[in-house]
Design an enzyme around this catalytic site. Structure first.
Site, PDB file in Angstrom:
ATOM      1  CE  LYS A   1      -3.989   2.808   2.300  1.00 19.14           C
ATOM      2  NZ  LYS A   1      -3.720   3.205   3.414  1.00 19.14           N
TER       3      LYS A   1
ATOM      4  N   GLY B   1      -7.945   9.906   9.856  1.00 17.89           N
ATOM      5  CA  GLY B   1      -8.405  10.210  11.132  1.00 17.89           C
ATOM      6  C   GLY B   1      -9.476  11.076  11.429  1.00 17.89           C
TER       7      GLY B   1
ATOM      8  CB  ALA C   1      -8.407   7.995   4.828  1.00 17.19           C
ATOM      9  N   GLY C   2     -11.217   8.488   6.596  1.00 15.74           N
ATOM     10  CA  GLY C   2     -11.762   9.384   6.585  1.00 15.74           C
ATOM     11  C   GLY C   2     -13.448   9.240   7.347  1.00 15.74           C
TER      12      GLY C   2
ATOM     13  CG  ASN D   1      -5.907   1.917  12.184  1.00 14.45           C
ATOM     14  OD1 ASN D   1      -4.405   2.510  12.047  1.00 14.45           O
ATOM     15  ND2 ASN D   1      -6.466   1.720  13.069  1.00 14.45           N
ATOM     16  CB  THR D   2      -8.607   6.430  12.800  1.00 17.42           C
ATOM     17  OG1 THR D   2      -7.751   6.407  12.946  1.00 17.42           O
ATOM     18  CG2 THR D   2      -9.077   7.216  14.299  1.00 17.42           C
TER      19      THR D   2
END
Length: 264
Positions: free
Chosen positions: A106, A167, A193-194, A215-216
């Site tokens: 990635k 995040g 993301a986001g 992830n976050t």
């Protein structure tokens, strides 16, 4: 009633996956929570920041591969923390050595520490070099449809446009750009993301994305393992809704019951 849904798999670089939810491994309190959340998410692909996570480069320290073994999971090394194409390429080569020739990677090359937006010039440069080096590149990028197509043409195995800053938890900020990217693509499009909560993941899948990486949204939740389970269901529901086909939006009401044969 048991409704039979036709097999619907995600294919990346010639390998087939049953899960369309990809998860990160950072920000969890410990490796055990990482394992539990990954299993609750049903993820088969897990991404690892090579510059921050030990997968064998630091003998004697806890090793992520002890709880997420490559025999069970596809380990997706990423270049988080890289700000130049050269650093990103170097990191990918290190990961390939650590993972015994594993070519799936990635790519992310960041522009600055405040926004964590991708540096698209450096990303293109790194992608070209990595493809030449034989890597199967899944690339983090902006939601620019022209750039996404260019990365596909370079030879990237998957294109991963952001929904919002890394995040941030803001959810999808530009559905129309994502739709154009999806419509024009011949490789998997995975939102990266986001994402903040389950509804964000469902919306991404309803739009037609091939998968979602997060992830976050999981690790930062009050109960990460429970959120991982919620995200799994959201991705599955969103995909089924996309395949089923939503009804058109209309300005006026439309009766759900027929008017033919009314009594009286």
């Amino acid at each position: 009633m048991n409704v039979q849904v036709s097999p619907d798999s995600l294919v990346i670089a010639g390998k087939t996956y049953g899960s369309r939810l990809l998860t990160g491994t950072g920000k969890f309190k410990d490796l055990e929570e990482t394992r539990l959340a990954t299993e609750a998410a049903g993820a088969q692909i897990v991404t690892v920041a090579i510059r921050r996570t030990n997968i064998g480069q630091n003998p004697g320290e806890p090793n992520l591969l002890d709880v997420l073994p490559p025999e069970r999971f596809t380990i997706l090394p990423n270049t988080a923390g890289c700000y130049t194409a050269e650093d990103a390429v170097r990191t990918c080569r290190l990961a390939r050595e650590l993972l015994d020739g594993h070519n799936l990677t990635k790519l992310e090359v960041l522009g600055d520490q405040k926004s964590l937006y991708p540096d698209v010039v450096q990303t293109l440069k790194a992608a070209e070099q990595l493809v030449k080096d034989g890597f199967e590149v899944m690339v983090y990028t902006s939601d620019d449809p022209i750039l996404a197509k260019r990365l596909e043409e370079i030879g990237c195995a998957a294109v991963m446009p952001l929904a919002a800053p890394i995040g941030s938890g803001l959810g999808i900020q530009n559905k129309y750009n994502l739709l154009q990217i999806i419509e024009d693509a011949k490789v998997p499009i995975i939102v990266d993301a986001g994402v903040g909560t389950a509804s964000d993941a469902a919306i991404a899948m309803e739009l037609g994305c091939d998968g979602v990486l997060m992830n976050t949204a999981i690790a930062g939740a009050r109960h990460p393992v429970l959120m991982a389970s919620a995200m799994r269901k959201a991705v599955e529901a969103g995909r089924e809704a996309f395949l089923a086909g939503r009804i058109p939006r209309k300005r006026y009401a439309s009766a759900s019951s027929p008017i033919d044969g009314l009594i009286g």
